[in-house]
Design a protein around this motif. Structure first.
Motif, PDB file in Angstrom:
ATOM      1  N   LYS A   1       0.862  -1.175   0.000  1.00 13.93           N
ATOM      2  CA  LYS A   1       0.000   0.000   0.000  1.00 13.93           C
ATOM      3  C   LYS A   1       0.900   1.227   0.000  1.00 13.93           C
ATOM      4  N   ASN A   2       0.266   2.416   0.014  1.00 20.03           N
ATOM      5  CA  ASN A   2       1.100   3.609  -0.065  1.00 20.03           C
ATOM      6  C   ASN A   2       1.397   4.259   1.276  1.00 20.03           C
ATOM      7  N   PHE A   3       2.530   4.972   1.247  1.00 14.97           N
ATOM      8  CA  PHE A   3       2.940   5.988   2.215  1.00 14.97           C
ATOM      9  C   PHE A   3       3.844   5.571   3.370  1.00 14.97           C
ATOM     10  N   HIS A   4       3.993   4.311   3.778  1.00 14.16           N
ATOM     11  CA  HIS A   4       4.958   4.031   4.834  1.00 14.16           C
ATOM     12  C   HIS A   4       5.657   2.699   4.644  1.00 14.16           C
ATOM     13  N   THR A   5       6.884   2.653   5.119  1.00 15.68           N
ATOM     14  CA  THR A   5       7.651   1.418   4.993  1.00 15.68           C
ATOM     15  C   THR A   5       7.215   0.427   6.065  1.00 15.68           C
ATOM     16  N   ASN A   6       7.814  -0.735   6.025  1.00 16.90           N
ATOM     17  CA  ASN A   6       7.516  -1.759   7.021  1.00 16.90           C
ATOM     18  C   ASN A   6       8.490  -1.699   8.198  1.00 16.90           C
ATOM     19  N   ASN A   7       9.136  -0.580   8.388  1.00 18.12           N
ATOM     20  CA  ASN A   7      10.135  -0.414   9.455  1.00 18.12           C
ATOM     21  C   ASN A   7       9.710   0.709  10.392  1.00 18.12           C
ATOM     22  N   LEU A   8      10.009   0.545  11.664  1.00 19.63           N
ATOM     23  CA  LEU A   8       9.837   1.617  12.646  1.00 19.63           C
ATOM     24  C   LEU A   8      11.056   1.695  13.542  1.00 19.63           C
ATOM     25  N   VAL A   9      11.342   2.875  13.998  1.00 13.88           N
ATOM     26  CA  VAL A   9      12.313   3.042  15.067  1.00 13.88           C
ATOM     27  C   VAL A   9      11.612   2.658  16.364  1.00 13.88           C
ATOM     28  N   SER A  10      12.331   1.999  17.265  1.00 10.73           N
ATOM     29  CA  SER A  10      11.746   1.595  18.538  1.00 10.73           C
ATOM     30  C   SER A  10      11.195   2.806  19.283  1.00 10.73           C
ATOM     31  N   GLN A  11      10.070   2.600  19.934  1.00 10.30           N
ATOM     32  CA  GLN A  11       9.403   3.680  20.653  1.00 10.30           C
ATOM     33  C   GLN A  11      10.181   4.073  21.915  1.00 10.30           C
ATOM     34  N   ASN A  12       9.873   5.260  22.418  1.00  7.84           N
ATOM     35  CA  ASN A  12      10.395   5.739  23.706  1.00  7.84           C
ATOM     36  C   ASN A  12      11.917   5.663  23.768  1.00  7.84           C
ATOM     37  N   ARG A  13      12.559   6.293  22.809  1.00  9.11           N
ATOM     38  CA  ARG A  13      14.014   6.276  22.798  1.00  9.11           C
ATOM     39  C   ARG A  13      14.560   7.621  22.370  1.00  9.11           C
TER      40      ARG A  13
ATOM     41  N   ASN B   1      11.478  17.603  17.752  1.00 10.26           N
ATOM     42  CA  ASN B   1      11.396  17.585  19.213  1.00 10.26           C
ATOM     43  C   ASN B   1      10.231  18.393  19.757  1.00 10.26           C
ATOM     44  N   ARG B   2       9.818  19.440  19.058  1.00  9.96           N
ATOM     45  CA  ARG B   2       8.732  20.251  19.591  1.00  9.96           C
ATOM     46  C   ARG B   2       7.386  19.526  19.538  1.00  9.96           C
ATOM     47  N   LEU B   3       7.314  18.394  18.812  1.00  4.10           N
ATOM     48  CA  LEU B   3       6.059  17.641  18.719  1.00  4.10           C
ATOM     49  C   LEU B   3       5.882  16.661  19.875  1.00  4.10           C
ATOM     50  N   ASN B   4       6.893  16.537  20.741  1.00  3.03           N
ATOM     51  CA  ASN B   4       6.803  15.647  21.914  1.00  3.03           C
ATOM     52  C   ASN B   4       6.410  14.228  21.513  1.00  3.03           C
ATOM     53  N   LEU B   5       7.143  13.678  20.557  1.00  2.02           N
ATOM     54  CA  LEU B   5       6.890  12.331  20.080  1.00  2.02           C
ATOM     55  C   LEU B   5       7.482  11.305  21.045  1.00  2.02           C
ATOM     56  N   SER B   6       7.257  10.012  20.752  1.00  3.27           N
ATOM     57  CA  SER B   6       7.836   8.960  21.586  1.00  3.27           C
ATOM     58  C   SER B   6       9.316   8.753  21.284  1.00  3.27           C
ATOM     59  N   ILE B   7       9.814   9.377  20.212  1.00  2.00           N
ATOM     60  CA  ILE B   7      11.252   9.436  19.952  1.00  2.00           C
ATOM     61  C   ILE B   7      11.698  10.885  20.087  1.00  2.00           C
TER      62      ILE B   7
ATOM     63  N   SER C   1      20.412  12.368   0.732  1.00  2.00           N
ATOM     64  CA  SER C   1      20.334  10.915   0.644  1.00  2.00           C
ATOM     65  C   SER C   1      20.229  10.350   2.051  1.00  2.00           C
ATOM     66  N   ALA C   2      19.384   9.353   2.219  1.00  2.00           N
ATOM     67  CA  ALA C   2      19.249   8.710   3.523  1.00  2.00           C
ATOM     68  C   ALA C   2      18.842   7.264   3.311  1.00  2.00           C
ATOM     69  N   GLY C   3      18.290   6.627   4.329  1.00  2.00           N
ATOM     70  CA  GLY C   3      17.874   5.246   4.228  1.00  2.00           C
ATOM     71  C   GLY C   3      16.723   4.969   5.169  1.00  2.00           C
ATOM     72  N   PHE C   4      16.336   3.703   5.287  1.00  2.00           N
ATOM     73  CA  PHE C   4      15.202   3.316   6.106  1.00  2.00           C
ATOM     74  C   PHE C   4      15.686   2.564   7.345  1.00  2.00           C
ATOM     75  N   PRO C   5      14.885   2.528   8.410  1.00  2.00           N
ATOM     76  CA  PRO C   5      15.308   1.869   9.651  1.00  2.00           C
ATOM     77  C   PRO C   5      15.492   0.365   9.480  1.00  2.00           C
ATOM     78  N   THR C   6      16.342  -0.204  10.320  1.00  4.76           N
ATOM     79  CA  THR C   6      16.476  -1.656  10.411  1.00  4.76           C
ATOM     80  C   THR C   6      16.628  -2.032  11.880  1.00  4.76           C
ATOM     81  N   GLY C   7      15.999  -3.139  12.267  1.00  2.00           N
ATOM     82  CA  GLY C   7      16.149  -3.649  13.621  1.00  2.00           C
ATOM     83  C   GLY C   7      15.738  -2.690  14.708  1.00  2.00           C
ATOM     84  N   GLY C   8      14.790  -1.804  14.432  1.00  5.11           N
ATOM     85  CA  GLY C   8      14.353  -0.836  15.423  1.00  5.11           C
ATOM     86  C   GLY C   8      15.229   0.386  15.530  1.00  5.11           C
ATOM     87  N   ASN C   9      16.268   0.463  14.712  1.00  2.73           N
ATOM     88  CA  ASN C   9      17.188   1.606  14.736  1.00  2.73           C
ATOM     89  C   ASN C   9      16.975   2.497  13.528  1.00  2.73           C
TER      90      ASN C   9
END
Length: 277
Positions: free
Chosen positions: A96-108, A138-144, A173-181
């Protein structure tokens, strides 16, 4: 440069590290490319649902000035040959559109450094843009949350933002998260003559990739004046509730950007970030 829309991410199912680039509208990326990718690698990329029309070998620049060989596909994704050969067969699997299957671990806390050494060091505008980009998140007070420093000791940091002096045109240029990082290496290039806002935009955009967001117009690349579907790129492209399905002309995550950008999130970008983090 190309702007992108944010997408939701889960832990990557494949161990490959992918890089995604942004460039100024209608300005092609310029890398030293060698078109000698083996048919075996091309076949594996095709099985992984990656567009193989423009596969190249490139020397990917690291902050310390050394390079490492990478395979470049779709103009903005990089991986090693070994990673390409290890890709699974995803033929018949759709995303589907708009997000990868990777996330950075929460609360870090993500330790991010602006590199200041040699030709790879950020300009003053690059440093200002990075500070503003970190402030955006940082001003959005996210879990990261991002902890920003400047210097040259980047090895133990989660993310390093640096300049690549070897690429023509303005972009990143950048990349996508792996292993929660988050993805570690964030490059910008050709932005020394651009405003603080443009530097802010590009860096904010590339950090967005590094925590898991795809281009908001990945199905068309309309912001670049194109009509090309980037596909799932093997990392997914999933919709985020509360964000529009149609074209969002002010998203920070559009594939291409212009020099009049203000470098700020729009309301849909914020909705996406708060949904994910």
């Amino acid at each position: 440069m190309k702007k992108m829309k944010f997408s939701r991410v889960a832990l990557l199912l494949v161990g490959a590290s992918f890089f995604a680039c942004q460039s100024e509208k209608n300005e092609p990326l310029d890398t030293a490319a060698v078109n000698d990718v083996s048919p075996e690698v091309v076949a594996k990329l095709a099985d992984f649902n990656i567009n193989t029309n423009d596969v190249k070998k490139v020397d990917f620049l690291l902050p310390d000035g050394t390079t490492t060989p990478m395979i470049q596909v779709e103009g903005d994704i990089h991986m090693t040959e070994e990673q390409a050969l290890d890709l699974p067969n995803l033929q018949g699997v759709t995303g589907k559109n708009f997000h990868t299957n990777n996330l950075v671990s929460q609360n870090r806390v993500i330790n991010i450094i602006g590199f200041t050494g040699g030709n790879q060091g950020l300009s003053q505008r690059g440093r200002t843009g990075l500070q503003w980009a970190v402030n955006n998140y940082n001003r959005l007070n996210l879990s990261i949350r991002f902890n920003l420093t400047f210097g040259t000791d980047y090895q133990d940091k989660d993310m390093v933002v640096y300049n690549n002096p070897n690429i023509n045109g303005a972009g990143g240029s950048a990349g996508f998260p792996t292993g929660g990082n988050p993805h570690k290496f964030v490059q910008i290039h050709g932005l020394n003559g651009s405003s603080n806002n443009v530097n802010e935009h590009v860096i904010t955009h590339e950090i967005g990739h590094s925590i898991g967001f795809r281009h908001s117009d990945y199905t068309t690349r309309r912001s670049c004046g194109q009509n090309t579907n980037e596909g799932t790129a093997g990392v997914g492209a999933n919709p985020i509730p509360g964000t529009p399905n149609g074209y969002d002309p002010t998203s920070i995550m559009l594939a291409c950007f212009s020099n009049n950008t203000d470098g700020e999130f729009n309301n849909n970008d914020i909705t996406a970030l708060r949904f994910l983090y």
